[in-house]
Design a protein around this motif. Structure first.
Motif, PDB file in Angstrom:
ATOM      1  N   PHE A   1       0.847  -1.188   0.000  1.00  0.00           N
ATOM      2  CA  PHE A   1       0.000   0.000   0.000  1.00  0.00           C
ATOM      3  C   PHE A   1       0.882   1.239   0.000  1.00  0.00           C
TER       4      PHE A   1
ATOM      5  N   PRO B   1       0.778   5.072   0.614  1.00  0.00           N
ATOM      6  CA  PRO B   1      -0.156   6.031   1.221  1.00  0.00           C
ATOM      7  C   PRO B   1      -0.073   7.445   0.651  1.00  0.00           C
TER       8      PRO B   1
ATOM      9  N   GLU C   1      -6.641   4.653   5.203  1.00  0.00           N
ATOM     10  CA  GLU C   1      -5.688   3.544   5.237  1.00  0.00           C
ATOM     11  C   GLU C   1      -6.180   2.420   6.145  1.00  0.00           C
TER      12      GLU C   1
ATOM     13  N   PRO D   1       2.184  -1.962   4.334  1.00  0.00           N
ATOM     14  CA  PRO D   1       2.586  -0.605   3.952  1.00  0.00           C
ATOM     15  C   PRO D   1       3.942  -0.558   3.246  1.00  0.00           C
ATOM     16  N   LEU D   2       4.069   0.344   2.297  1.00  0.00           N
ATOM     17  CA  LEU D   2       5.336   0.538   1.580  1.00  0.00           C
ATOM     18  C   LEU D   2       6.212   1.459   2.431  1.00  0.00           C
TER      19      LEU D   2
ATOM     20  N   ARG E   1      -2.697   9.213  13.713  1.00  0.00           N
ATOM     21  CA  ARG E   1      -2.283   7.879  13.244  1.00  0.00           C
ATOM     22  C   ARG E   1      -2.096   6.936  14.428  1.00  0.00           C
TER      23      ARG E   1
ATOM     24  N   LEU F   1      -1.978   3.100  13.657  1.00  0.00           N
ATOM     25  CA  LEU F   1      -1.202   2.982  12.416  1.00  0.00           C
ATOM     26  C   LEU F   1       0.231   3.461  12.636  1.00  0.00           C
TER      27      LEU F   1
ATOM     28  N   TYR G   1       5.329   5.496   8.827  1.00  0.00           N
ATOM     29  CA  TYR G   1       6.333   4.892   7.936  1.00  0.00           C
ATOM     30  C   TYR G   1       6.604   5.708   6.675  1.00  0.00           C
ATOM     31  N   HIS G   2       5.940   6.857   6.529  1.00  0.00           N
ATOM     32  CA  HIS G   2       6.253   7.773   5.412  1.00  0.00           C
ATOM     33  C   HIS G   2       7.700   8.224   5.619  1.00  0.00           C
TER      34      HIS G   2
END
Lengths: 273, 149
Positions: free
Chosen positions: A3, A5, A17, A33-34, B116, B121, B124-125
């Protein structure tokens, strides 16, 4: 599958998400997640400055997927990653809406619905989902029907409205760079939506969502125009129909919160076995 | 100007489909056809015309052009030439400043990171992953050295 985002989902509307993972788990499709991915970067605004930058960042993101299919739930991320992957011949990039429609199918999706949501929805595709058709070959560049059919999965009605296929006013760097113009466009669009008397606006792009959601709040503050129509991503709707708690979708953290809409989502109509 | 774009622009029959399809042109002074024809005539975009930044890049004009001219792509190209000459319009500078600092055109502030967390969640960005952020920032600065601070 991975995924992707992008900034808008990771940093503004994470509820999308959360809902997406819920739906994929129900469908039995493995997705994660990427990690370490960056801004896609946004297609039009970045290319308006440097196409080399646009391509190099997108390539970096695509490489992180290491051959796995990349799923996006944003029209901007989809456009950037799809076009760069086509250009370089690396990576398989899908938008979650066309993925559901093409790979799972409307009839199959219906089997997973636990709660019908008989809502009236104003559907907004977002320009970059279906144009330019050179890259978006899966649907019509004028009047796509995909999302109208996808909301029928859980018994919602797509209501026709004036300016249905018009831009939300958020794209191309206009929301950031020429905010007044983006507000003028949003007002046109909102006037059409108000006439149609709907429960909510359903989108498949978090940038459009931000424009409708925060844009309405800004219009209320700037010109006293209170539309008060909630905005929801298709994935959030589908997750709720598949049994996710409304609270977990982050809907109550949007700028426009409608309690009557949330009530309708909570209640729904139970599907008998 | 890109040779292929120039050749395609020259096939314009002045039918006005582009401007008739333009949503932004309905509420602003944006006149796609005028911008592109002046671009063609002068070989470079008109410096004083800020309306070029009113285009939402919806691609309706490009999709409907009966001569198949990639109008939106050309308009984006024209913007790029303008940026080279006179820099980014004020408010867009912020967005690219964010990209050069946080690796995100739309970075998270504390409240967003907290949301988040509340939803369970992970962060991780690349904005939150040190090595990844440095890598992205380096790419951004390499290409935008002169455009952002």
């Amino acid at each position: 599958m991975k995924f992707f985002p992008g900034c808008m989902i990771h940093n503004r509307y994470p509820g999308i998400e959360k809902a997406l993972y819920y739906v994929f788990e129900k469908l039995g499709i493995d997705i994660s997640p990427l990690e370490g991915s960056s801004c896609c970067p946004a297609p039009s605004i970045t290319r308006s400055v440097s196409s080399e930058l646009w391509e190099e960042l997108a390539q970096r993101n695509l490489k992180l997927a290491d051959g796995e299919t990349v799923i996006t739930a944003c029209n901007g991320c989809f456009t950037t990653l799809l076009e760069v992957s086509e250009k370089s011949g690396t990576g398989d990039v899908r938008h979650v809406a066309e993925f559901f429609y093409t790979e799972i199918g409307v009839e199959e999706l219906k089997r997973y619905v636990e709660k019908r949501l008989p809502l009236k929805l104003a559907i907004h595709y977002g320009c970059h989902f279906f144009r330019p058709s050179k890259h978006k070959k899966f649907t019509s560049p004028e009047r796509p029907k995909m999302l109208d059919e996808l909301v029928e999965v859980f018994g919602a009605e797509s209501v026709d409205y004036r300016y249905k296929f018009m831009c939300c006013g958020g794209g191309g760097g206009v929301r950031a760079g020429a905010t007044e113009v983006s507000h003028d466009l949003l007002r046109r669009k909102m006037d059409g939506i108000v006439e149609a008397d709907v429960d909510a606006i359903a989108v498949i792009c978090p940038l459009c969502m931000n424009q409708f959601d925060n844009g309405q709040k800004e219009l209320s503050e700037l010109v006293g125009e209170d539309y008060g129509i909630p905005v929801i991503h298709y994935v959030q709707l589908l997750a709720i129909a598949m049994g996710m708690d409304v609270e977990d979708t982050g809907l109550e953290r949007h700028a426009i919160v409608s309690h009557s809409f949330i009530e309708k989502l909570v209640k729904g109509e139970k599907v008998e076995d | 100007m890109n040779e292929e774009y120039l050749r395609k622009l020259n096939t314009c029959i002045q039918c006005g489909t582009c401007i008739g399809s333009c949503f932004s042109g309905k509420v602003t002074a944006l006149n796609t056809r005028k911008i592109l024809m002046e671009y063609l005539a002068k070989g470079k975009p008109v410096k004083e015309d800020d309306t070029i930044w009113f285009c939402v890049t919806c691609y309706a004009c490009q999709e409907r052009c009966p001569r198949g001219i990639p109008l939106t792509d050309i308009l984006i190209e024209a913007r790029k030439e303008l940026v080279k000459e006179k820099g980014l319009p004020g408010r867009l500078k912020n967005a690219f400043g964010f990209l050069a600092e946080y690796s995100a055109l739309v970075p998270a502030r504390d409240e967003h990171a907290k949301l988040r967390e509340e939803l369970g969640l992970p962060l991780y960005h690349s904005q939150f992953v040190d090595g990844a952020r440095d890598e992205v920032v380096e790419i951004v600065r390499k290409h935008l050295g002169g455009v952002v601070r």
